[in-house]
Design an enzyme around this catalytic site. Structure first.
Site, short mmCIF file in Angstrom:
data_model
loop_
_atom_site.label_atom_id
_atom_site.label_comp_id
_atom_site.label_asym_id
_atom_site.label_seq_id
_atom_site.Cartn_x
_atom_site.Cartn_y
_atom_site.Cartn_z
N CYS A 157 0.86 -1.19 0.00
CA CYS A 157 0.00 0.00 0.00
C CYS A 157 0.89 1.24 0.00
O CYS A 157 1.68 1.42 0.91
CB CYS A 157 -0.89 -0.03 1.25
N ARG B 186 -8.16 -8.83 5.67
CA ARG B 186 -7.42 -8.38 4.50
C ARG B 186 -8.39 -7.97 3.40
O ARG B 186 -9.53 -8.45 3.34
CB ARG B 186 -6.50 -9.50 3.98
N GLU C 23 -4.32 -8.56 -3.33
CA GLU C 23 -4.50 -8.64 -1.87
C GLU C 23 -3.77 -7.50 -1.21
O GLU C 23 -2.70 -7.10 -1.67
CB GLU C 23 -3.96 -10.00 -1.38
N ARG D 122 -7.44 -12.00 11.37
CA ARG D 122 -6.71 -11.34 10.28
C ARG D 122 -7.67 -10.86 9.21
O ARG D 122 -8.28 -11.66 8.50
CB ARG D 122 -5.69 -12.31 9.68
#
Length: 368
Positions: A75, A176, A114, A174
């Site tokens: 990112c 994502r 992802e 988690r």
């Protein structure tokens, strides 16, 4: 068998999730971290050392016949400078631009991207909006979960791109972001349903306690001094109204304990996932590398092996037909690197389920 390319490959978690469907074969990989390359080569018997940003690599992809681009891209902030030739121009200088460039040049049938949850709020949501606009308007892909209004503006619910590992059979919180898209000209008459929210066919662990390897080695236990330091940190932050501090994720009062998201920091941040593993034999021991004796509360860090289980690498994705687990690290990959590689990777059971979705759509394309 559909062909994939594996960009920003890490140690191959996305690739392995697709391979588990038995519908995909990987033909090219790209990773620049030398230790991740060691593990990838050990697992898949090919060296993934390629730089996605290089023109040589892009030319190599142009000469390939493949179907699906896979990539867990970092990112990054986008500049709004440039010639304003569209959203693609706004992404120049970032790794997403390199993915977009490869998509533009090679036009695969589909892609899976992802990223961390923070992508959705990055730069107040503008980063995610530019990503989607680039994929939909500049590159002409149909992204699952995105429609347009009468003025051609994108309509989407950011939360619909999030998936949590807990709902896919892994005791880890988690979350994502997953972006799945198909070439618009190939899915004109196909109804793209939402991406799967969960899977019920995995029953490896009841909760975190059934994943942990209890009575573990003394070296994983916190020293008394380290534990005291963490307690002081937590007290100081609580006085300031902050939530920082260590967390014992399987404390006795927690029903159905889950791990927090494991981090790609080479072991720092592990205090967010401390576990209780009481062994009278290790209490008070002096262990090499620790400045004080092992704590008397039975508190330890999770091990790399346990992190590997949380991501589905160990005890799932590399178990052979004889039920023998074939996962291992090569020599030369330290425990610090093992933590980093697992933390930086993906939860394979989530990827596998998304790969099944993509496989189903590709089959529908072929029947048109």
């Amino acid at each position: 068998m559909y062909k994939t390319i594996d960009l920003f490959a890490g140690i191959g978690g996305i690739r392995r999730g697709f391979e588990l469907t038995q519908g995909f074969k990987n033909i090219l990989s790209a990773e620049i971290d030398k230790y991740a390359c060691l593990t990838y080569e050990h697992l898949f018997h090919e060296n993934p050392l390629n730089d996605v940003t290089s023109e040589d690599f892009k030319k190599k992809v142009e000469n390939l016949d493949y179907d699906v681009l896979l990539g867990g891209f970092p990112c990054q902030a986008f500049s709004v400078a440039g010639k304003k030739e569209g959203f693609l121009d706004k992404t120049r200088g970032t790794l997403f631009f390199d993915i977009a460039s490869i998509l533009k040049r090679t036009r695969p049938k589909a892609f899976l991207l992802e990223n961390v949850k923070g992508l959705l709020s990055h730069q107040k949501g503008s980063t995610f909006n530019i990503v989607l606009n680039t994929l939909v308007n500049d590159l002409d892909y149909k992204v699952v979960g995105v429609t347009k209004d009468k003025d051609n503006n994108l309509i989407y619910d950011k939360e619909s791109f999030l998936r949590i590992a807990t709902n896919f059979g892994m005791p880890q919180k988690r979350e994502r972001v997953y972006i799945v898209g198909f070439r618009s000209d190939l899915v004109l008459d196909i109804d793209l349903k939402p991406l799967p929210l969960k899977r019920d066919d995995i029953n490896l662990y009841d909760d975190l306690n059934s994943l942990l390897d209890f009575k573990n080695e003394a070296k994983y236990y916190l020293s008394e001094g380290s534990l005291n330091t963490l307690e002081r940190h937590r007290e100081n932050h609580q006085k300031k109204g902050n939530g920082f501090g260590y967390e014992i994720v399987n404390a006795p009062h927690i029903q159905k304990p889950l791990a927090n998201t494991i981090l790609a920091t080479g072991g720092s941040g592990r205090e967010r996932n401390l576990v209780l593993d009481i062994q009278d034999e290790v209490v008070g021991l002096l262990v090499k590398g620790k400045k004080s004796k092992i704590n008397s509360h039975g508190i330890r860090y999770m091990t790399p092996r346990e992190w590997g289980k949380l991501q589905g690498f160990i005890n799932y994705a590399f178990v052979d037909e004889n039920k023998k687990d074939q996962f291992s690290f090569p020599k030369g990959v330290s425990e610090t690197q093992q933590y980093k590689q697992f933390g930086n990777s993906v939860c394979i059971p989530v990827i596998e389920e998304l790969a099944k979705y993509i496989l189903n759509v590709l089959h529908k394309m072929d029947k048109q």
